[in-house]
Write a protein that holds these residues in place. Structure first.
Motif, mmCIF file in Angstrom:
data_model
loop_
_atom_site.group_PDB
_atom_site.id
_atom_site.type_symbol
_atom_site.label_atom_id
_atom_site.label_comp_id
_atom_site.label_asym_id
_atom_site.label_seq_id
_atom_site.Cartn_x
_atom_site.Cartn_y
_atom_site.Cartn_z
ATOM 1 N N GLY A 23 43.115 36.308 0.978
ATOM 2 C CA GLY A 23 44.472 36.052 1.428
ATOM 3 C C GLY A 23 44.834 36.808 2.688
ATOM 4 O O GLY A 23 44.213 37.820 3.034
ATOM 5 N N ILE A 24 45.837 36.282 3.372
ATOM 6 C CA ILE A 24 46.381 36.898 4.583
ATOM 7 C C ILE A 24 47.888 37.044 4.383
ATOM 8 O O ILE A 24 48.549 36.118 3.931
ATOM 9 C CB ILE A 24 46.111 36.028 5.823
ATOM 10 N N GLY A 25 48.405 38.206 4.726
ATOM 11 C CA GLY A 25 49.835 38.446 4.599
ATOM 12 C C GLY A 25 50.439 39.004 5.876
ATOM 13 O O GLY A 25 49.772 39.697 6.639
ATOM 14 N N VAL A 26 51.689 38.695 6.100
ATOM 15 C CA VAL A 26 52.456 39.237 7.217
ATOM 16 C C VAL A 26 53.613 40.021 6.606
ATOM 17 O O VAL A 26 54.281 39.522 5.701
ATOM 18 C CB VAL A 26 52.993 38.094 8.119
ATOM 19 N N HIS A 27 53.830 41.247 7.081
ATOM 20 C CA HIS A 27 54.845 42.088 6.461
ATOM 21 C C HIS A 27 55.725 42.800 7.483
ATOM 22 O O HIS A 27 55.368 42.932 8.645
ATOM 23 C CB HIS A 27 54.191 43.122 5.531
ATOM 24 N N GLY A 28 56.849 43.267 6.980
ATOM 25 C CA GLY A 28 57.743 44.161 7.695
ATOM 26 C C GLY A 28 58.101 45.282 6.751
ATOM 27 O O GLY A 28 58.114 45.093 5.536
ATOM 28 N N GLY A 29 58.362 46.467 7.287
ATOM 29 C CA GLY A 29 58.645 47.569 6.380
ATOM 30 C C GLY A 29 59.321 48.749 7.050
ATOM 31 O O GLY A 29 59.558 48.757 8.262
ATOM 32 N N TYR A 30 59.600 49.745 6.249
ATOM 33 C CA TYR A 30 60.291 50.956 6.676
ATOM 34 C C TYR A 30 59.388 52.154 6.453
ATOM 35 O O TYR A 30 58.788 52.303 5.381
ATOM 36 C CB TYR A 30 61.596 51.122 5.879
ATOM 37 N N LEU A 31 59.277 53.016 7.470
ATOM 38 C CA LEU A 31 58.466 54.229 7.397
ATOM 39 C C LEU A 31 59.400 55.435 7.451
ATOM 40 O O LEU A 31 60.150 55.595 8.424
ATOM 41 C CB LEU A 31 57.476 54.279 8.559
ATOM 42 N N THR A 32 59.372 56.286 6.437
ATOM 43 C CA THR A 32 60.359 57.370 6.326
ATOM 44 C C THR A 32 60.183 58.442 7.396
ATOM 45 O O THR A 32 61.175 58.930 7.929
ATOM 46 C CB THR A 32 60.303 58.039 4.942
ATOM 47 N N GLU A 33 58.978 58.850 7.721
ATOM 48 C CA GLU A 33 58.772 59.915 8.698
ATOM 49 C C GLU A 33 59.218 59.482 10.089
ATOM 50 O O GLU A 33 59.797 60.245 10.841
ATOM 51 C CB GLU A 33 57.296 60.334 8.727
#
Length: 162
Positions: A23-33
């Motif tokens: 599978g292939i996925g595209v993501h967005g996210g939040y990095l705390t540091e």
């Protein structure tokens, strides 16, 4: 005898191939540091219903008060499916960080400076994939990355199975 061995080999191959999934996925996210958001691409391969491996990359940029932070992270994780599509994972991460001070007036009054660094860390996390149609899934993951300055990375995205 050769025909029986051949038929058993075909049946075994068919069962094995159906248990595997790429599978292939595209993501967005939040990095705390970084205190910013990023996006990326994930590739995963499930060996069977319980075990899989995932490779992913995330790129994030944050600019605050004339300082621009660029993060590029590459992950390689082993996955264990606990229940249905809920999984736990562990693996490694390569993180490259570039910090650039833009200077006064966008660099016209004061010179710009740039510092780069990289580090290797350990990932520990969990995730879940929710099937919406045949080969399209929504997924969410949260992980803690053990580095000198450890951070939490929460991401969500869409995953296509083949």
């Amino acid at each position: 005898m050769k025909k029986i061995v051949f038929i058993i080999a075909i049946l075994f191959t068919t069962v094995t191939v159906q248990a595997q999934e790429f599978g292939i996925g595209v993501h967005g996210g939040y990095l705390t540091e970084l205190e910013g958001v990023g996006g990326g691409l994930d590739l995963n391969y499930d060996f069977n219903e319980k075990w899989g491996v995932a490779f992913g990359g995330t790129f994030a940029v944050d600019e605050d008060f004339g300082v621009r932070n660029k993060w590029f992270a590459l992950d390689l994780n082993g996955r264990y499916y606990v229940v249905d599509k809920l999984y736990a994972f562990a693996g490694g991460e390569y993180l490259s960080i570039t910090v650039k001070t833009l200077g006064l007036g966008g660099g016209s009054l004061e010179s710009e400076s740039e510092v780069s660094d990289s580090d290797f860390g350990v990932n520990l996390g969990t995730g879940y994939r929710y099937n919406i149609i045949d080969n399209v899934n929504l997924y969410a993951e949260i992980k803690y990355v053990l580095l000198d300055a450890g951070y939490v990375h929460a991401k969500a995205g869409i995953h296509f199975s083949f």
